[in-house]
Design an enzyme around this catalytic site. Structure first.
Site, PDB file in Angstrom:
ATOM      1  CG  HIS A 127      -3.156   3.598   2.200  1.00 31.47           C
ATOM      2  ND1 HIS A 127      -3.647   3.206   0.968  1.00 31.47           N
ATOM      3  CD2 HIS A 127      -3.149   2.485   2.979  1.00 31.47           C
ATOM      4  CE1 HIS A 127      -3.922   1.918   1.015  1.00 31.47           C
ATOM      5  NE2 HIS A 127      -3.639   1.449   2.214  1.00 31.47           N
ATOM      6  CG  ASN A 184      -6.682  -0.590   1.117  1.00 29.80           C
ATOM      7  OD1 ASN A 184      -6.051  -0.091   0.190  1.00 29.80           O
ATOM      8  ND2 ASN A 184      -6.098  -1.133   2.167  1.00 29.80           N
ATOM      9  CB  CYS A 231      -0.943   0.011   1.204  1.00 31.73           C
ATOM     10  SG  CYS A 231      -2.144  -1.300   1.122  1.00 31.73           S
TER      11      CYS A 231
HETATM   12  O1  UT7 Z   1      -3.826  -1.126   3.641  1.00 31.93           O
HETATM   13  C1  UT7 Z   1      -2.953  -2.077   4.157  1.00 31.93           C
HETATM   14  C2  UT7 Z   1      -2.910  -2.039   5.617  1.00 31.93           C
HETATM   15  N1  UT7 Z   1      -4.126  -2.575   6.179  1.00 31.93           N
HETATM   16  C3  UT7 Z   1      -4.736  -1.920   7.160  1.00 31.93           C
HETATM   17  O2  UT7 Z   1      -4.326  -0.852   7.506  1.00 31.93           O
HETATM   18  C4  UT7 Z   1      -5.902  -2.588   7.802  1.00 31.93           C
HETATM   19  C5  UT7 Z   1      -5.764  -2.530   9.312  1.00 31.93           C
HETATM   20  N2  UT7 Z   1      -6.772  -3.276  10.030  1.00 31.93           N
HETATM   21  C6  UT7 Z   1      -8.058  -2.903  10.056  1.00 31.93           C
HETATM   22  O3  UT7 Z   1      -8.461  -1.979   9.398  1.00 31.93           O
HETATM   23  C7  UT7 Z   1      -8.984  -3.624  10.999  1.00 31.93           C
HETATM   24  O4  UT7 Z   1      -8.211  -4.445  11.835  1.00 31.93           O
HETATM   25  C8  UT7 Z   1     -10.078  -4.448  10.306  1.00 31.93           C
HETATM   26  C9  UT7 Z   1     -11.078  -3.553   9.636  1.00 31.93           C
HETATM   27  C10 UT7 Z   1      -9.461  -5.393   9.293  1.00 31.93           C
HETATM   28  C11 UT7 Z   1     -10.822  -5.290  11.349  1.00 31.93           C
HETATM   29  O5  UT7 Z   1     -11.353  -4.434  12.340  1.00 31.93           O
HETATM   30  P1  UT7 Z   1     -11.088  -4.700  13.888  1.00 31.93           P
HETATM   31  O6  UT7 Z   1     -11.810  -3.655  14.608  1.00 31.93           O
HETATM   32  O7  UT7 Z   1      -9.611  -4.796  14.110  1.00 31.93           O
HETATM   33  O8  UT7 Z   1     -11.805  -6.087  14.120  1.00 31.93           O
HETATM   34  P2  UT7 Z   1     -11.179  -7.441  14.663  1.00 31.93           P
HETATM   35  O9  UT7 Z   1     -10.374  -8.121  13.635  1.00 31.93           O
HETATM   36  O10 UT7 Z   1     -10.552  -7.188  16.001  1.00 31.93           O
HETATM   37  O11 UT7 Z   1     -12.497  -8.272  14.901  1.00 31.93           O
HETATM   38  C12 UT7 Z   1     -13.459  -7.916  15.913  1.00 31.93           C
HETATM   39  C13 UT7 Z   1     -14.639  -8.869  15.813  1.00 31.93           C
HETATM   40  C14 UT7 Z   1     -14.226 -10.331  15.783  1.00 31.93           C
HETATM   41  O12 UT7 Z   1     -15.223 -11.059  16.439  1.00 31.93           O
HETATM   42  P3  UT7 Z   1     -15.031 -11.532  17.964  1.00 31.93           P
HETATM   43  O13 UT7 Z   1     -13.815 -12.396  17.965  1.00 31.93           O
HETATM   44  O14 UT7 Z   1     -14.845 -10.268  18.748  1.00 31.93           O
HETATM   45  O15 UT7 Z   1     -16.298 -12.266  18.244  1.00 31.93           O
HETATM   46  C15 UT7 Z   1     -14.248 -10.678  14.315  1.00 31.93           C
HETATM   47  O16 UT7 Z   1     -14.489 -12.052  14.090  1.00 31.93           O
HETATM   48  O17 UT7 Z   1     -15.329  -8.621  14.592  1.00 31.93           O
HETATM   49  C16 UT7 Z   1     -15.427  -9.854  13.846  1.00 31.93           C
HETATM   50  N3  UT7 Z   1     -15.374  -9.529  12.432  1.00 31.93           N
HETATM   51  C17 UT7 Z   1     -16.450  -9.181  11.730  1.00 31.93           C
HETATM   52  N4  UT7 Z   1     -17.752  -9.057  12.059  1.00 31.93           N
HETATM   53  C18 UT7 Z   1     -18.605  -8.671  11.091  1.00 31.93           C
HETATM   54  C19 UT7 Z   1     -14.273  -9.480  11.612  1.00 31.93           C
HETATM   55  N5  UT7 Z   1     -14.644  -9.123  10.388  1.00 31.93           N
HETATM   56  C20 UT7 Z   1     -15.981  -8.932  10.416  1.00 31.93           C
HETATM   57  C21 UT7 Z   1     -16.930  -8.541   9.460  1.00 31.93           C
HETATM   58  N6  UT7 Z   1     -18.221  -8.409   9.835  1.00 31.93           N
HETATM   59  N7  UT7 Z   1     -16.583  -8.270   8.169  1.00 31.93           N
END
Ligand code: UT7
Length: 333
Positions: free
Chosen positions: A256, A286, A116
């Site tokens: 970004h 993204n 990215c």
């Molecule tokens: O561009 C390259 C660099 N990339 C980035 O900068 C991305 C950085 N990361 C992020 O933007 C975030 O970490 C994400 C958007 C990918 C995920 O958001 P998060 O707030 O970090 O969520 P998480 O992975 O901690 O997941 C929280 C909960 C989990 O459930 P439990 O374990 O708390 O029950 C996940 O299973 O949300 C769940 N979850 C979802 N729920 C509904 C993960 N993805 C989804 C989804 N819809 N799409």
């Protein structure tokens, strides 16, 4: 003799027509519009449909538009650098394909891969060729067809990415406009958190790698998120300090577009209000190397000659960085 700087003298971008909404994703994976919007800021993204169409299709559209807008003949281009994480093929480079299709027959061309952060790395690299007087017209393209490496059964990644491309023209300026400074960084110890497991020389494609779904983006979201928030904010603050810029001096933050919360944290650290932040993640998600030029393209009419812009990115590698540039033209004249 006056110092030569590398100025952006034109910008164009391209997104495909097909709109993949959060509502549509709700039908394929266990997610919902509220979760996606509140956690990322994304509502929809664009997808390039059609057999055999790679990232070059996006790049060609962006570059052709750029050549038309700037009224520059393709044969006068010295160099095309394409920043991409989703090249049409491992080789030839996507830049070579773009150069051929747009008629840039006198240009040499190559791809640059920094996930990215690739567009920033490419812009900085290109600026050195201009500053040294080596070349006069360089096109930097950021193009990604992320839909080609996204697993649409993985709700942790499929909600984030979209397809798109943008391209800038770089030319010499003796007015002091253009790229002023850049800070680029990488840390390969972060590779375990964001990568594609197979398809490279370490693990070439096989029946097993395909069955194990190893040809898609793998991301450990939280680890990447934490690193991105800190690094993008740190590097943006650092480039401001190093150039004696206060938040009042900054006209625009061009971040970004990976997650609105990362962008907000960067803006907060810089002391820059939301009104100065280019944000279109809601409509495109993204697009990896496409995000920054897509922002510049959409905001072009608001940009004024001499405006101070801070470009910032974070991505796989890990790679991250920031560029300080002075906008070189009044876009709406
Ligand atoms: O561009 C390259 C660099 N990339 C980035 O900068 C991305 C950085 N990361 C992020 O933007 C975030 O970490 C994400 C958007 C990918 C995920 O958001 P998060 O707030 O970090 O969520 P998480 O992975 O901690 O997941 C929280 C909960 C989990 O459930 P439990 O374990 O708390 O029950 C996940 O299973 O949300 C769940 N979850 C979802 N729920 C509904 C993960 N993805 C989804 C989804 N819809 N799409």
């Amino acid at each position: 003799m006056k110092k030569i700087t590398a100025a952006i003298t034109g910008i164009h971008a391209y997104v495909p027509d097909y709109i993949l909404t959060n509502k549509e994703l709700e039908k394929t994976v266990d997610t919902n519009d509220e979760w996606i919007t509140s956690r990322t800021g994304i509502k929809e993204r664009r997808i390039l449909k059609g057999q055999g169409k790679g990232a070059s299709v996006l790049g060609i559209n962006a570059v052709n538009g750029l050549l038309n807008k700037t009224n520059i003949n393709a044969v006068d281009i010295d160099l095309i650098i394409c920043a991409t994480a989703t090249p049409d093929m491992l080789f030839p480079s996507t830049a070579c394909i773009i150069a051929d299709k747009v008629g840039a027959s006198n240009a040499f061309a190559y791809d640059l891969m920094a996930a990215c952060s690739g567009f920033l790395f490419a812009l900085s690299t290109a600026s050195k060729f201009i500053e040294t007087g080596t070349y006069k017209k360089i096109i930097v393209v950021g193009a990604d067809k992320m839909s080609s490496i996204v697993d649409y059964t993985d709700r942790a990644t499929c909600i984030i990415f979209g397809d798109g491309a943008g391209a800038v023209m770089l030319e010499p300026s003796t007015e002091g406009n253009g790229i002023q400074d850049s800070i680029l960084k990488s840390d390969g110890s972060g590779s375990e958190f964001l990568h594609m497991k197979a398809g490279g020389s370490a693990l070439p494609a096989s029946h097993e790698t395909i069955e194990a779904r190893k040809h898609f983006v793998f991301q450990e979201g939280q680890s990447v998120f934490k690193a991105a928030v800190t690094s993008m904010a740190d590097v943006s603050e650092e480039i401001m300090k190093r150039n004696n810029l206060t938040s009042n001096d900054v006209a625009w933050l061009v971040p970004h577009q990976a997650n609105q919360r990362i962008i907000d944290a960067t803006a907060r650290r810089m002391g820059v209000g939301n009104e100065k932040v280019m944000l279109n993640i809601e409509r495109y998600g993204n697009t990896t190397n496409g995000t920054i030029p897509l922002c510049l393209w959409e905001w072009e009419n608001k940009l004024k000659k001499g405006d101070n812009l801070i470009l910032a990115a974070f991505g796989g590698g890990f790679t991250w960085g920031s560029i300080y540039l002075k906008w070189a033209y009044d876009s709406n004249k």
